[in-house]
Write a protein that holds these residues in place. Structure first.
Motif, PDB file in Angstrom:
ATOM      1  N   PRO A 112      -0.130  -4.871 -15.427  1.00 13.85           N
ATOM      2  CA  PRO A 112       1.150  -4.537 -14.789  1.00 13.85           C
ATOM      3  C   PRO A 112       1.785  -5.660 -13.985  1.00 13.85           C
ATOM      4  O   PRO A 112       2.578  -5.395 -13.078  1.00 13.85           O
ATOM      5  N   VAL A 115       5.573  -5.518 -13.444  1.00 16.07           N
ATOM      6  CA  VAL A 115       6.018  -4.511 -12.487  1.00 16.07           C
ATOM      7  C   VAL A 115       5.740  -4.977 -11.062  1.00 16.07           C
ATOM      8  O   VAL A 115       6.577  -4.807 -10.165  1.00 16.07           O
ATOM      9  N   HIS A 116       4.594  -5.588 -10.850  1.00 17.67           N
ATOM     10  CA  HIS A 116       4.302  -6.155  -9.532  1.00 17.67           C
ATOM     11  C   HIS A 116       5.380  -7.172  -9.133  1.00 17.67           C
ATOM     12  O   HIS A 116       5.803  -7.218  -7.970  1.00 17.67           O
ATOM     13  N   LYS A 119       8.826  -5.538  -8.199  1.00 11.28           N
ATOM     14  CA  LYS A 119       8.697  -4.869  -6.913  1.00 11.28           C
ATOM     15  C   LYS A 119       8.633  -5.877  -5.762  1.00 11.28           C
ATOM     16  O   LYS A 119       9.193  -5.636  -4.680  1.00 11.28           O
ATOM     17  N   MET A 153      10.869   0.974 -15.065  1.00  7.17           N
ATOM     18  CA  MET A 153       9.612   1.044 -14.327  1.00  7.17           C
ATOM     19  C   MET A 153       9.851   0.888 -12.831  1.00  7.17           C
ATOM     20  O   MET A 153       9.227   1.583 -12.012  1.00  7.17           O
ATOM     21  N   THR A 157       8.894   4.357 -10.491  1.00  6.62           N
ATOM     22  CA  THR A 157       7.556   4.253  -9.903  1.00  6.62           C
ATOM     23  C   THR A 157       7.596   3.974  -8.408  1.00  6.62           C
ATOM     24  O   THR A 157       6.627   3.457  -7.848  1.00  6.62           O
ATOM     25  N   SER A 162      -0.524   2.124  -6.928  1.00 13.91           N
ATOM     26  CA  SER A 162      -1.284   1.316  -7.875  1.00 13.91           C
ATOM     27  C   SER A 162      -0.429   0.276  -8.584  1.00 13.91           C
ATOM     28  O   SER A 162      -0.962  -0.659  -9.173  1.00 13.91           O
ATOM     29  N   LEU A 163       0.889   0.411  -8.523  1.00 16.18           N
ATOM     30  CA  LEU A 163       1.779  -0.547  -9.178  1.00 16.18           C
ATOM     31  C   LEU A 163       2.484  -1.466  -8.186  1.00 16.18           C
ATOM     32  O   LEU A 163       3.342  -2.253  -8.597  1.00 16.18           O
ATOM     33  N   GLN A 226      -0.033   3.942 -19.214  1.00 12.81           N
ATOM     34  CA  GLN A 226       0.251   3.422 -17.878  1.00 12.81           C
ATOM     35  C   GLN A 226       1.527   2.602 -17.850  1.00 12.81           C
ATOM     36  O   GLN A 226       2.181   2.499 -16.813  1.00 12.81           O
ATOM     37  N   ALA A 227       1.889   2.010 -18.997  1.00 13.37           N
ATOM     38  CA  ALA A 227       3.102   1.193 -19.091  1.00 13.37           C
ATOM     39  C   ALA A 227       4.295   2.002 -19.572  1.00 13.37           C
ATOM     40  O   ALA A 227       5.346   1.426 -19.863  1.00 13.37           O
ATOM     41  N   TYR A 232       5.884   8.543 -15.331  1.00 11.90           N
ATOM     42  CA  TYR A 232       6.131   8.571 -13.892  1.00 11.90           C
ATOM     43  C   TYR A 232       7.334   9.429 -13.514  1.00 11.90           C
ATOM     44  O   TYR A 232       7.705   9.490 -12.339  1.00 11.90           O
TER      45      TYR A 232
END
Length: 472
Positions: A112, A115-116, A119, A153, A157, A162-163, A226-227, A232
């Motif tokens: 991920p 996504v990290h 964010k 995403m 989310t 966790s992301l 998860q992706a 979500y």
């Protein structure tokens, strides 16, 4: 799935937000600004670009609402901020700031990480909102293709710990108050069934989504889930705007349809534009030549309405959607954690003139092109104009190996005078009117007699292009 949610942003009113000299001093509040190469985190790997953002701020003191934009590349590029200038030309005159955000490519880091990254960029921009004249309670994510996946995403989310990752600055919310997804992929496990006969083998370990995850989809379905933005979706999600062309030959239209269905089932305020004839291009999807043809599905207050031909998928409509979504957002809680900031490069600041958007006339004739083969050494290339509109087009090129396998290829594309490529997917390009495209890391090997395809968006007229292929 347990998550802690905040519909709106956290804002630090008592913390002195100073970037250690890394942020160039802005001019007067009334001066429009372009601020390039802001590092929202450390480069990883060293020398890469997936930690940078460019910021386009309108005239006036603000504070301005913000769109965080990511340009798609099948996750093969770490320069997702590169397409943001065109988005800023549309949104800055409508009173909306734009941040073009780059995330790491699939060859640099696996999910991920992307996504990290987005964010971390949102947290950085929120923490320094006052310095940049931004409104921290009115943020939205937006992107096209794989950048649309990044935007979805980011929007869906918020509060999923966790992301969040451990990239960049901490202690500030990464939530956004709206999301706009231009034809982004969603459920990787359904790509094969939704794209029968497509030019990408979605079960292959070399498929773009497999490269993102680091495994072939059939072998890692848990990670693929998860992706999946659909995983979500819940009733606390911010309003979502979805746009997809029915002639998209890269990401199946059904990928957005299933996201809309999930949002509708969760009673999330959503609007979904299905645009006949539009291909894999946000310029094509929003073109005036498409107006009046679209099907628009709207969910508001858990009730769906469907209209034909209205409203139009224009930038005025997009801006109005965002402002309506932001109008529902209230102030968020103040976090208890003081943000820590990773050192960033010194950005450059350039005044940006305001741009008044103009409406492109509807064409009377859509150009058609007979596929043009280009011969070379070890492979051939065939050019096809997929879609066109006044001032722009989308095309694809099929690369076919000869009697021996090809382990790398190079295609020279010569466009008509005045035309140029602005975005390439499934290949790496030099750009311009006469440019070369080389294979992406995942599609360089072509078996004898086999083929692969790359596509590109361009400005001007795409008719009459010439292509030549050679094995690398």
């Amino acid at each position: 799935m347990t998550r802690t949610r905040s519909r709106t942003a956290a804002w630090l009113g008592v913390v002195a937000l100073v970037a250690g000299g890394a942020v160039a001093t802005l001019g007067t509040a009334a001066q429009a600004q372009t601020i390039t190469n802001i590092a929202y985190a450390q480069a990883d790997p060293a020398g890469s670009r997936g930690h940078l953002l460019d910021l386009y701020v309108p005239d006036g003191p603000g504070p301005w609402p913000l769109v965080v934009w990511s340009t798609g590349s099948a996750w093969t590029s770490d320069d997702g901020k590169s397409g943001a200038a065109a988005i800023a030309q549309q949104l800055n005159p409508r009173g909306i700031a734009v941040a073009g955000v780059s995330v790491r490519s699939s060859s640099q880091a696996k999910f991920p990480a992307q996504v990290h990254d987005v964010k971390a960029a949102i947290r950085y921009l929120r923490a320094y909102a006052d310095r940049y004249r931004l409104d921290p309670d009115r943020f939205a994510s937006m992107g096209d293709s794989s950048g649309g996946w990044v935007a979805a995403m980011a929007a869906l989310t918020g509060g999923v710990e966790s992301l969040e990752g451990q990239v960049g600055l901490y202690g500030v919310s990464s939530a956004v108050q709206a999301g706009v997804d231009f034809f982004g992929p969603t459920d990787f496990q359904r790509l094969r069934e939704q794209d029968p006969g497509g030019f990408i083998d979605h079960d292959s370990p070399s498929a773009p989504e497999a490269q993102l995850l680091g495994c072939a989809i059939p072998t890692c379905r848990d990670k693929a889930q998860q992706a999946n933005p659909l995983a979500y979706v819940d009733a606390q999600d911010p309003p979502m705007l979805l746009l997809h062309g029915l002639s998209d030959n890269v990401v199946p239209h059904a990928q957005t349809q299933i996201l809309y269905d999930a949002l509708k089932a969760a009673c999330v305020d959503t609007r979904f534009f299905s645009v006949p004839g539009a291909g894999h291009s946000h310029t094509d999807v929003t073109s005036a030549s498409r107006y009046g043809q679209q099907t628009v599905r709207t969910v508001e207050g858990c009730r769906e309405t469907v209209t034909q031909g209205t409203p139009n998928p224009s930038w005025d409509t997009i801006a109005a959607f965002l402002k309506d979504a932001w109008g529902d957002a209230g102030p968020g809680p103040t976090p208890s954690v003081t943000p820590s900031v990773t050192p960033s490069v010194t950005p450059s600041v350039t005044p940006t003139p305001s741009v008044t958007p103009s409406v492109t006339p509807t064409p009377s004739v859509t150009p058609s092109v007979t596929p043009t083969p280009g011969t070379g050494t070890g492979c051939t290339a065939t050019y096809r104009l997929a879609n066109s509109w006044p001032g722009g087009f989308v095309a694809d090129v099929t690369v076919t190996a000869g009697s021996a396998p090809v382990t790398g290829w190079r295609v020279t594309v010569t466009l008509a005078t005045g035309a140029g490529a602005t975005q390439v997917w499934n290949g790496q390009s030099t750009g311009g009117s006469a440019f070369t495209v080389t294979n992406a890391p995942w599609n360089g090997r072509v078996d004898a007699g086999g083929s692969t395809t790359f596509g590109f968006q361009g400005t001007g007229n795409g008719a009459g292009a010439r292509v030549t292929c050679s094995a690398a």
